[in-house]
Design an enzyme around this catalytic site. Sequence first.
Site, PDB file in Angstrom:
ATOM      1  CB  VAL A  33      11.674  12.524  -9.591  1.00  0.00           C
ATOM      2  CG1 VAL A  33      13.193  12.409  -9.445  1.00  0.00           C
ATOM      3  CG2 VAL A  33      10.970  11.747  -8.482  1.00  0.00           C
ATOM      4  N   GLY A  37      -9.664   9.244  -1.083  1.00  0.00           N
ATOM      5  CA  GLY A  37      -9.132   8.892   0.224  1.00  0.00           C
ATOM      6  C   GLY A  37      -7.775   9.527   0.476  1.00  0.00           C
ATOM      7  CG  ASP A  47     -13.058   4.053 -10.223  1.00  0.00           C
ATOM      8  OD1 ASP A  47     -13.084   3.115 -11.035  1.00  0.00           O
ATOM      9  OD2 ASP A  47     -13.021   3.896  -8.999  1.00  0.00           O
TER      10      ASP A  47
END
Length: 324
Positions: free
Chosen positions: A24, A104, A128
């Site tokens: 931002v 994903g 992870d």
Amino acid sequence: MKRIAVFTSGGDAPGMNACIRAVVRGAVYHGIEVYGIRRGYSGMIAGDIFQMSSHSVSNIVQRGGTILKSARSKEFMTPEGRRKAYDKLQEHGIDGLIAIGGNGTFTGAMTFHNEYGIPTVGAPGTIDNDLYGTDYTIGFDTAVNTALDAIDRIRDTASSHDRVFFIEVMGRDSGYIAIQSGIGGGAELVMVPEVLTPISEVVETLRQGWLRSKASSIVVVAEGEEEGSAAEIADKIKSQIEEDIDMRVTTLGHTQRGGSPSAYDRILASRLGLGALEGLLAGQKNVMAGIINNELVYTPFEDTIRLPKPINEDLLRMVKILSI
């Protein structure tokens, strides 16, 4: 490019807010309008998109979780869902996206770009540390320190009662948290998905410790270990030993996702957020911003998703040597 949007998707990770802040404020610095999308791809489909300013990200660098919320969207996996998402982005005039997440998230972004041409640059946000194309992911360092703090506390009670503790940490497909927290916590053994550790080897390691008059032991188990969960492994070992040993199991679970990010994660997330934004403005697309050997690099989503990130077997060897 005049207007971009940022979102977080998948599991949350400490440092995501620092990354949002960098995107931002970097956009404001470069004179680009910046929008936030709440709840990842679900919010994109629903049109939960709002303009952000420098003030929008004040006082968030130290906060865990993500102010943009996160979600996993089954609808986005369908062509109809992606069409809805595209239409909402068009309504808001969004030219490009910054996606903070993991495999994903980047798979969805790659498919979305292939269908509609929306350029996306990713920032690796997952505890992870399993993404190819970066030495460390946002949230990993904090998760290791959270696990290590728990291991230290459990070590105290293990020593007081001459117990063997099996401590399960996160890592469905990756043993990075287990290995680093195990080494830092002085574990006798670490069990990870990448390397098969037979129960017989665990039994032998524990027995060797008992022969050396070790009163207590710690075994750190990644949740994706092939032999099963920490509880299942403890049961298997009990069935193979005659000794009357007090064994306990602790699963750390989602405590590893929460909490204020470490200094390292705040700095890493800030570098990756700004790197992702400036890469997008420079024409990068379908890539993830990462840090390798302390240098900013861009890796295609396809490689990040497809290529494995091998565990350092020297670290596993270190566990074995240092447990003597």
